[in-house]
Scaffold this active site. Structure first.
Site, PDB file in Angstrom:
ATOM      1  N   ASN A   1       0.096  -1.284   0.155  1.00  0.00           N
ATOM      2  CA  ASN A   1      -0.283   0.053   0.088  1.00  0.00           C
ATOM      3  C   ASN A   1       0.372   1.358  -0.101  1.00  0.00           C
ATOM      4  OD1 ASN A   1       0.188  -0.656   2.651  1.00  0.00           O
ATOM      5  ND2 ASN A   1      -0.516   0.182   3.648  1.00  0.00           N
TER       6      ASN A   1
ATOM      7  N   GLU B   1       4.027  -5.835  11.946  1.00  0.00           N
ATOM      8  CA  GLU B   1       3.286  -4.226  12.460  1.00  0.00           C
ATOM      9  C   GLU B   1       1.568  -5.234  11.651  1.00  0.00           C
ATOM     10  OE1 GLU B   1       0.577  -1.936  10.473  1.00  0.00           O
ATOM     11  OE2 GLU B   1       2.454  -1.390   9.776  1.00  0.00           O
TER      12      GLU B   1
ATOM     13  N   CYS C   1      -3.408   0.998   6.563  1.00  0.00           N
ATOM     14  CA  CYS C   1      -3.026   0.274   8.106  1.00  0.00           C
ATOM     15  C   CYS C   1      -3.714   1.074   9.510  1.00  0.00           C
ATOM     16  CB  CYS C   1      -1.675  -0.367   8.100  1.00  0.00           C
ATOM     17  SG  CYS C   1      -0.701   0.741   8.247  1.00  0.00           S
TER      18      CYS C   1
ATOM     19  N   GLU D   1       8.635   0.113  16.098  1.00  0.00           N
ATOM     20  CA  GLU D   1      10.129   0.793  15.359  1.00  0.00           C
ATOM     21  C   GLU D   1       9.766   2.136  15.694  1.00  0.00           C
ATOM     22  OE1 GLU D   1      10.811  -1.133  12.058  1.00  0.00           O
ATOM     23  OE2 GLU D   1       9.758  -2.941  12.601  1.00  0.00           O
TER      24      GLU D   1
END
Length: 494
Positions: A162, A260, A293, A468
């Site tokens: 994406n 993630e 996301c 992160e």
């Protein structure tokens, strides 16, 4: 090794792109290939080398061979090379923007103005951040403690489709700055800018084998990569089911993972909110055709303002220009792939069949055709329904109402995800109370998608494992070590 580069070059938006892997500083072909289709018009952009276990093994071997030299390179020299990579990204920004738009359908103007500049910034920030690590020693009863961040080894980085290059370099940059070597496996639906990155890195002077790009399908190249015994870190961004598989494969060798994963984030709108701001923030969730996301796809609105909020949001959705993502006026482009279109439409059709109502949208954009889907808002949905509980990853929002703050939090907390949350309120004390009660890696108050590389990023619950960004990236990509040294006279005991 292929001898004729022309046979392995696709010209995309006028930009030559090598369709082979980049392994050990050389272009490497594979016996098999796969097609990469453009979401803009469905044409085949390229046929790329389709890697598997053999290519994954070769890439890890190249990264392993290059690791001692790169790890021994001074931080200052590593930073210099990574800044040169950033220079190369900026010099080819237009090429990268055009290719990525053709490859994943996101807006060209966004790639030019924000996404590709962020790619360069990823390299610059982490190059400089690495120079700051371990600057402060501390004492314990006269003993000196020195914390160091030591390179861990070859890293397997598996990235999504994406925001291909931005999210790839979000991982690549800190891994390289830490002194690790990398095998990057880009998503098969949008792999082309990763190939261009390999060229840019080589031109910048990154030694052979320090960055390798492995193309192919997740269940072939990706699975072989993350399960390789010589890989010392695995970072993955993608779906929850694939994340589970990645974690299981890495667990066989006790390889640390950063995951993630999915999101089903809430956007809470209280009656004391600025409704225009709230509607603007809600409309932002259609960015990149909802393929984000962090998107706050669950709108939770206080009952007394729900009707007015819906009216304002519908007006903004109606004004959203859909069409060719290369056009300056376009506000929403196509979905990335026919399979993604079917997935999104399937969610909506099942929700409508179960009793949900489409306040607007609710289907494909018939006039535009192709992979275009109308921005959609579904009301009349139950908390335990599929459309509320599962990540759609398309331009589809749901709206539920609440009467009290407690009810709002209960609805917001009522999924298995915990990636992000957004709330809109005019009451600072309420903002503090509600933010403290939400399970999320990031909470935005009266804003959305304000990101800073110094901040931690990641998810809770099934939205991921680890953080992160900033020093957290180095905590993951390094073996963090404390060296305790006795006083010069040798005295003292722990």
């Amino acid at each position: 090794m292929a001898d004729n580069p022309v046979e392995h070059t696709a010209v995309v938006a006028g930009v030559p792109v090598d369709t082979r892997h980049w392994i050990g500083g050389r272009r490497t072909a594979s016996p098999a290939s796969f097609a990469d289709l453009s979401p803009v018009d469905g044409r085949e952009l390229a046929r790329l080398a389709r890697g598997g276990a053999a290519e994954a093994g070769a890439a890890v071997a190249a990264a392993s061979a290059a690791f001692p030299g790169w790890a021994a390179t001074s931080r200052a020299e590593r930073a210099r090379v990574l800044h040169a990579v950033a220079d190369g990204v900026e010099a080819r920004l237009e090429d990268l923007a055009r290719v990525e738009t053709e490859d994943n359908g996101a807006l060209l103007r966004a790639h030019r103005r924000s996404v590709m500049p962020r790619v360069a910034h990823n390299f610059r920030y982490f190059a400089d951040k690495a120079l700051e690590l371990g600057e402060k020693d501390f004492e314990t009863r006269g003993h000196r403690n020195h914390v160091s961040w030591d390179p861990a080894g070859p890293c397997a980085l598996v990235t999504p489709w994406n925001a291909p290059l931005m999210l790839a370099t979000w991982k690549v940059a800190p891994a390289l700055a830490a002194g690790n070597t990398v095998v990057l496996k880009p998503a098969e639906w949008s792999p082309l800018t990763a190939s261009l990155l390999a060229d840019i890195a080589a031109d910048a002077g990154l030694p052979p084998g320090v960055l390798n790009v492995l193309q192919g399908y997740g269940n072939e190249a990706g699975a072989a990569l993350v399960s390789h015994p010589c890989v010392r870190r695995v970072s993955f961004t993608g779906s929850v089911p694939t994340g589970r598989s990645v974690a299981a494969a890495a667990a066989a060798h006790l390889t640390p993972v950063s995951l993630e994963l999915g999101g089903k984030s809430p956007l809470l709108v209280f009656a004391d909110a600025d409704l225009d701001r709230a509607a603007d923030l809600a409309a932002e969730q259609y960015d990149n055709a909802g393929q984000v996301c962090l998107a706050a796809t669950r709108l939770l609105v206080e009952e007394g303002v729900a009707e007015e909020f819906t009216r304002r949001l519908a007006a903004r959705a109606a004004a959203l220009v859909q069409g060719d993502p290369r056009a300056e006026a376009t506000g929403m482009g196509p979905l990335v792939h026919p399979r993604q279109l079917e997935r999104v439409d399937g969610f909506v059709r099942r929700a409508l069949a179960a009793g949900a109502r489409a306040a607007y949208g609710g289907g494909r954009h018939e006039e535009l055709g192709g992979l275009h889907y109308r921005p959609t808002l579904l009301t009349g949905v139950d908390q335990d329904s599929e459309i509320v509980q599962e990540e759609v990853f398309g331009p589809v929002l749901t709206l539920q109402t609440f009467r009290t703050e407690d009810e709002a939090v209960e609805l917001a907390e009522g999924t298995r995800f915990g990636l992000a949350a957004t709330l809109v309120t005019g009451d600072p004390r309420r903002a503090e109370r509600v933010s403290a009660r939400l399970t999320a890696g990031t909470v935005w108050v009266n804003c959305f998608y304000v990101r800073d590389l110094r901040a931690p990023f990641g998810g809770a619950r099934e939205s991921g494992v680890g953080r992160e960004g900033g020093t957290w990236s180095f905590d993951f990509y390094c073996d963090v070590k404390n060296t305790v040294t006795a006083p010069a006279d040798g005295g003292g005991h722990g």
